[in-house]
Design a protein around this motif. Structure first.
Motif, PDB file in Angstrom:
ATOM      1  N   PRO A   1       0.803  -1.229   0.000  1.00  0.00           N
ATOM      2  CA  PRO A   1       0.000   0.000   0.000  1.00  0.00           C
ATOM      3  C   PRO A   1       0.833   1.275   0.000  1.00  0.00           C
ATOM      4  N   SER A   2       2.089   1.193   0.400  1.00  0.00           N
ATOM      5  CA  SER A   2       2.954   2.375   0.393  1.00  0.00           C
ATOM      6  C   SER A   2       3.505   2.690  -0.987  1.00  0.00           C
ATOM      7  N   THR A   3       3.370   1.771  -1.940  1.00  0.00           N
ATOM      8  CA  THR A   3       3.795   2.036  -3.316  1.00  0.00           C
ATOM      9  C   THR A   3       2.626   2.653  -4.071  1.00  0.00           C
ATOM     10  N   HIS A   4       2.917   3.357  -5.136  1.00  0.00           N
ATOM     11  CA  HIS A   4       1.840   4.050  -5.847  1.00  0.00           C
ATOM     12  C   HIS A   4       2.069   4.020  -7.350  1.00  0.00           C
ATOM     13  N   ARG A   5       0.995   3.747  -8.070  1.00  0.00           N
ATOM     14  CA  ARG A   5       0.961   3.904  -9.517  1.00  0.00           C
ATOM     15  C   ARG A   5      -0.225   4.811  -9.847  1.00  0.00           C
ATOM     16  N   ASP A   6      -0.035   5.691 -10.777  1.00  0.00           N
ATOM     17  CA  ASP A   6      -1.118   6.594 -11.173  1.00  0.00           C
ATOM     18  C   ASP A   6      -2.021   5.886 -12.180  1.00  0.00           C
ATOM     19  N   GLU A   7      -2.895   5.031 -11.651  1.00  0.00           N
ATOM     20  CA  GLU A   7      -3.780   4.222 -12.494  1.00  0.00           C
ATOM     21  C   GLU A   7      -5.179   4.834 -12.520  1.00  0.00           C
TER      22      GLU A   7
END
Length: 268
Positions: A129-135
């Motif tokens: 959950p600490s990683t992020h992709r702009d999906e």
């Protein structure tokens, strides 16, 4: 609704048994339902009884409104699982796939806050959950949504070729993609007393090994990572191996698997 009514609405027991040593609450992927875990439930054998969570708005709950946020899903699922927790109940672990991994994580946070931590958290096919992709898949038109579903391999093309089926499926998928793509992890989201095992298909386009390995940052307890052959829906073909990984982790009481599976490998 009463606690019992909430429980009955949410929990499906495909293979109930009083002899299982553990219970495993299972949370499905975006667009998925409790039935996604029927095969895993059967494979868990005498070790664990699966409590498969049925989100509102699908299958036998199709008349109910969708839950539009991950935290709302976690709030209600947590409430539904109260009947299966407590000092006189068998240990309860959590298993979530894709979106369900984040819902299960949020439920685990709530369980710890109440002083009854989950026995184990299994997160499958989902980056930490600490990683992020702009999906922004939820903003696509219906054709774009169908393209995404087919690219992940979870649904046969002929199923989505039927307009009446698309009319049933796409609103569910769009709702869940909205929920997971707008979710943001709290900065203090750390499990103190819950071991975490992450599982992933080696060719999953939705989660790299580095992204999955970052789940280690969300627990102060043991962490383990299992990698299986396959893509995002590796679980459909690897149910037996996944069941073995789950029962191994539960039996030893820690996240790191004892040894590699023949069809998967352990990363410790």
């Amino acid at each position: 609704m009463s606690g019992r009514t909430v429980t009955e609405a949410w929990v499906r027991r495909f293979h109930p048994s009083p002899d299982h040593a553990w219970r495993l609450a299972c949370f499905a992927h975006a667009g998925g339902a409790a039935s996604a875990f029927h095969q895993l439930s059967a494979r868990l054998g005498p070790a664990a009884e699966a409590l498969c969570l049925q989100y509102p708005g699908r299958h036998d709950r199709h008349a109910e409104p969708f839950l539009t946020e991950v935290r709302l899903m976690a709030d209600q699922a947590h409430e539904a699982l109260r009947a299966w927790r407590g000092p006189d109940e068998r240990p309860l672990a959590l298993f979530g796939h894709s979106m369900g991994a984040i819902v299960a994580f949020e439920v685990a946070l709530r369980m710890e806050a109440e002083g009854l931590p989950a026995a184990h958290l299994f997160v499958s096919g989902r980056r930490a959950p600490s990683t992020h992709r702009d999906e922004r898949v939820h903003l696509r038109d219906d054709n774009g949504l169908v393209k995404e579903i087919l690219a992940l391999g979870g649904t046969e093309p002929e199923v989505l070729a039927d307009a009446s089926v698309r009319k049933l499926i796409l609103p569910v998928v769009r709702n869940d993609y909205t929920a997971i793509e707008t979710y943001r992890c709290p900065s203090v989201a750390l499990l103190d007393r819950t071991p975490v095992t992450a599982l992933v298909g080696e060719s999953d386009p939705k989660a790299t090994l580095d992204e999955v390995g970052a789940w280690a940052d969300h627990t102060a307890d043991d962490f383990g990572l299992r990698v299986f052959g396959g893509g995002h829906f590796y679980l459909a073909d690897r149910a037996a191996e996944v069941a073995t990984a789950v029962t191994e982790a539960l039996s030893v009481g820690r996240a790191a698997p004892v040894e590699a599976l023949s069809a998967g490998r352990a990363v410790l």
